[in-house]
Design a protein around this motif. Structure first.
Motif, PDB file in Angstrom:
ATOM      1  N   LEU A  57     -14.087  -0.447   0.633  1.00  0.00           N
ATOM      2  CA  LEU A  57     -12.920   0.428   0.694  1.00  0.00           C
ATOM      3  C   LEU A  57     -11.633  -0.276   1.125  1.00  0.00           C
ATOM      4  CD1 LEU A  57     -14.526   3.667   2.139  1.00  0.00           C
ATOM      5  CD2 LEU A  57     -13.963   3.119  -0.225  1.00  0.00           C
ATOM      6  N   ILE A  58     -11.671  -1.051   2.185  1.00  0.00           N
ATOM      7  CA  ILE A  58     -10.440  -1.656   2.698  1.00  0.00           C
ATOM      8  C   ILE A  58      -9.862  -2.675   1.707  1.00  0.00           C
ATOM      9  CG2 ILE A  58      -9.440  -3.021   4.583  1.00  0.00           C
ATOM     10  CD1 ILE A  58     -11.477  -1.550   6.426  1.00  0.00           C
ATOM     11  N   PRO A  59     -10.645  -3.631   1.209  1.00  0.00           N
ATOM     12  CA  PRO A  59     -10.078  -4.531   0.195  1.00  0.00           C
ATOM     13  C   PRO A  59      -9.646  -3.792  -1.074  1.00  0.00           C
ATOM     14  CG  PRO A  59     -12.098  -5.464   1.072  1.00  0.00           C
ATOM     15  CD  PRO A  59     -11.987  -4.069   1.595  1.00  0.00           C
ATOM     16  N   SER A  60     -10.355  -2.725  -1.434  1.00  0.00           N
ATOM     17  CA  SER A  60     -10.000  -1.958  -2.631  1.00  0.00           C
ATOM     18  C   SER A  60      -8.663  -1.262  -2.474  1.00  0.00           C
ATOM     19  CB  SER A  60     -11.088  -0.930  -2.926  1.00  0.00           C
ATOM     20  OG  SER A  60     -12.293  -1.570  -3.242  1.00  0.00           O
ATOM     21  N   ILE A  61      -8.411  -0.692  -1.295  1.00  0.00           N
ATOM     22  CA  ILE A  61      -7.131  -0.021  -1.053  1.00  0.00           C
ATOM     23  C   ILE A  61      -5.994  -1.034  -1.054  1.00  0.00           C
ATOM     24  CG2 ILE A  61      -5.795   1.265   0.663  1.00  0.00           C
ATOM     25  CD1 ILE A  61      -8.473   2.682   1.397  1.00  0.00           C
ATOM     26  N   ILE A  62      -6.210  -2.183  -0.424  1.00  0.00           N
ATOM     27  CA  ILE A  62      -5.183  -3.231  -0.422  1.00  0.00           C
ATOM     28  C   ILE A  62      -4.918  -3.709  -1.854  1.00  0.00           C
ATOM     29  CG2 ILE A  62      -4.660  -5.591   0.333  1.00  0.00           C
ATOM     30  CD1 ILE A  62      -6.286  -4.916   2.898  1.00  0.00           C
ATOM     31  N   GLY A  63      -5.961  -3.894  -2.630  1.00  0.00           N
ATOM     32  CA  GLY A  63      -5.794  -4.294  -4.025  1.00  0.00           C
ATOM     33  C   GLY A  63      -5.067  -3.242  -4.844  1.00  0.00           C
ATOM     34  N   ALA A  64      -5.373  -1.966  -4.604  1.00  0.00           N
ATOM     35  CA  ALA A  64      -4.697  -0.886  -5.333  1.00  0.00           C
ATOM     36  C   ALA A  64      -3.223  -0.815  -4.961  1.00  0.00           C
ATOM     37  CB  ALA A  64      -5.391   0.442  -5.067  1.00  0.00           C
ATOM     38  N   VAL A  65      -2.898  -1.066  -3.705  1.00  0.00           N
ATOM     39  CA  VAL A  65      -1.489  -1.106  -3.298  1.00  0.00           C
ATOM     40  C   VAL A  65      -0.771  -2.220  -4.059  1.00  0.00           C
ATOM     41  CG1 VAL A  65       0.054  -1.689  -1.372  1.00  0.00           C
ATOM     42  CG2 VAL A  65      -1.798  -0.051  -1.029  1.00  0.00           C
ATOM     43  N   ILE A  66      -1.404  -3.376  -4.161  1.00  0.00           N
ATOM     44  CA  ILE A  66      -0.812  -4.499  -4.900  1.00  0.00           C
ATOM     45  C   ILE A  66      -0.605  -4.123  -6.365  1.00  0.00           C
ATOM     46  CG2 ILE A  66      -1.260  -6.844  -5.745  1.00  0.00           C
ATOM     47  CD1 ILE A  66      -2.751  -7.321  -3.056  1.00  0.00           C
ATOM     48  N   VAL A  67      -1.614  -3.510  -6.989  1.00  0.00           N
ATOM     49  CA  VAL A  67      -1.524  -3.120  -8.402  1.00  0.00           C
ATOM     50  C   VAL A  67      -0.405  -2.094  -8.601  1.00  0.00           C
ATOM     51  CG1 VAL A  67      -2.736  -1.884 -10.250  1.00  0.00           C
ATOM     52  CG2 VAL A  67      -3.899  -3.691  -8.981  1.00  0.00           C
ATOM     53  N   ILE A  68      -0.305  -1.116  -7.731  1.00  0.00           N
ATOM     54  CA  ILE A  68       0.723  -0.069  -7.865  1.00  0.00           C
ATOM     55  C   ILE A  68       2.115  -0.666  -7.686  1.00  0.00           C
ATOM     56  CG2 ILE A  68       1.680   1.982  -6.734  1.00  0.00           C
ATOM     57  CD1 ILE A  68      -1.246   2.891  -6.316  1.00  0.00           C
ATOM     58  N   LEU A  69       2.286  -1.551  -6.710  1.00  0.00           N
ATOM     59  CA  LEU A  69       3.598  -2.167  -6.507  1.00  0.00           C
ATOM     60  C   LEU A  69       4.014  -3.017  -7.696  1.00  0.00           C
ATOM     61  CD1 LEU A  69       3.397  -3.151  -2.735  1.00  0.00           C
ATOM     62  CD2 LEU A  69       4.720  -1.295  -3.768  1.00  0.00           C
ATOM     63  N   ILE A  70       3.088  -3.794  -8.237  1.00  0.00           N
ATOM     64  CA  ILE A  70       3.404  -4.619  -9.410  1.00  0.00           C
ATOM     65  C   ILE A  70       3.723  -3.737 -10.618  1.00  0.00           C
ATOM     66  CG2 ILE A  70       2.426  -6.240 -11.085  1.00  0.00           C
ATOM     67  CD1 ILE A  70       0.957  -7.553  -8.713  1.00  0.00           C
ATOM     68  N   ALA A  71       2.914  -2.707 -10.842  1.00  0.00           N
ATOM     69  CA  ALA A  71       3.142  -1.811 -11.981  1.00  0.00           C
ATOM     70  C   ALA A  71       4.478  -1.084 -11.853  1.00  0.00           C
ATOM     71  CB  ALA A  71       2.003  -0.813 -12.096  1.00  0.00           C
ATOM     72  N   SER A  72       4.812  -0.597 -10.666  1.00  0.00           N
ATOM     73  CA  SER A  72       6.082   0.107 -10.496  1.00  0.00           C
ATOM     74  C   SER A  72       7.262  -0.840 -10.661  1.00  0.00           C
ATOM     75  CB  SER A  72       6.132   0.816  -9.151  1.00  0.00           C
ATOM     76  OG  SER A  72       6.132  -0.107  -8.100  1.00  0.00           O
ATOM     77  N   PHE A  73       7.115  -2.099 -10.226  1.00  0.00           N
ATOM     78  CA  PHE A  73       8.169  -3.085 -10.416  1.00  0.00           C
ATOM     79  C   PHE A  73       8.406  -3.347 -11.902  1.00  0.00           C
ATOM     80  CE2 PHE A  73       9.404  -7.542 -11.042  1.00  0.00           C
ATOM     81  CZ  PHE A  73      10.626  -7.547 -10.378  1.00  0.00           C
ATOM     82  N   ILE A  74       7.325  -3.503 -12.667  1.00  0.00           N
ATOM     83  CA  ILE A  74       7.440  -3.754 -14.110  1.00  0.00           C
ATOM     84  C   ILE A  74       8.048  -2.551 -14.814  1.00  0.00           C
ATOM     85  CG2 ILE A  74       6.097  -4.108 -16.224  1.00  0.00           C
ATOM     86  CD1 ILE A  74       4.171  -5.826 -14.511  1.00  0.00           C
ATOM     87  N   ILE A  75       7.605  -1.368 -14.471  1.00  0.00           N
ATOM     88  CA  ILE A  75       8.141  -0.149 -15.105  1.00  0.00           C
ATOM     89  C   ILE A  75       9.609   0.015 -14.788  1.00  0.00           C
ATOM     90  CG2 ILE A  75       8.036   2.373 -15.058  1.00  0.00           C
ATOM     91  CD1 ILE A  75       4.953   2.033 -14.740  1.00  0.00           C
ATOM     92  N   ARG A  76       9.996  -0.240 -13.537  1.00  0.00           N
ATOM     93  CA  ARG A  76      11.405  -0.132 -13.156  1.00  0.00           C
ATOM     94  C   ARG A  76      12.249  -1.162 -13.900  1.00  0.00           C
ATOM     95  NH1 ARG A  76      12.180  -1.524  -7.462  1.00  0.00           N
ATOM     96  NH2 ARG A  76      10.187  -0.485  -7.409  1.00  0.00           N
ATOM     97  N   ALA A  77      11.730  -2.382 -14.060  1.00  0.00           N
ATOM     98  CA  ALA A  77      12.470  -3.429 -14.765  1.00  0.00           C
ATOM     99  C   ALA A  77      12.634  -3.066 -16.239  1.00  0.00           C
ATOM    100  CB  ALA A  77      11.747  -4.760 -14.621  1.00  0.00           C
TER     101      ALA A  77
END
Length: 82
Positions: A57-77
């Motif tokens: 759970l803990i590594p998965s949540i950290i990984g999901a935060v990373i994925v969401i931040l990268i995806a939102s950055f790409i979408i915003r760009a």
């Protein structure tokens, strides 16, 4: 399989709440972010901590935060280029 989707969705919801980007994503994107984030987090950080449906759970949540931040950055760009 169903249990993995449920846990992936839960991980995605938690990561979306932590990043304050949960409102802009639908439930399918949230689930995909949780599942992909689980893979990324466990690949980067290992499988320590509590686990459900084969996902740490803990590594998965950290990984999901990373994925969401990268995806939102790409979408915003992409939206700013229009």
């Amino acid at each position: 399989m169903i249990w993995s989707l449920i846990v992936g969705a839960l991980i995605g919801v938690i990561a979306g709440a932590l990043t304050s980007r949960n409102s802009s994503m639908g439930w399918i994107v949230t689930t995909v972010a949780g599942l992909v984030g689980s893979f990324v987090g466990q690949a980067l950080l290992g499988t320590w901590g509590p686990s459900l449906a084969g996902m740490a759970l803990i590594p998965s949540i950290i990984g999901a935060v990373i994925v969401i931040l990268i995806a939102s950055f790409i979408i915003r760009a992409l939206n700013n280029k229009k």
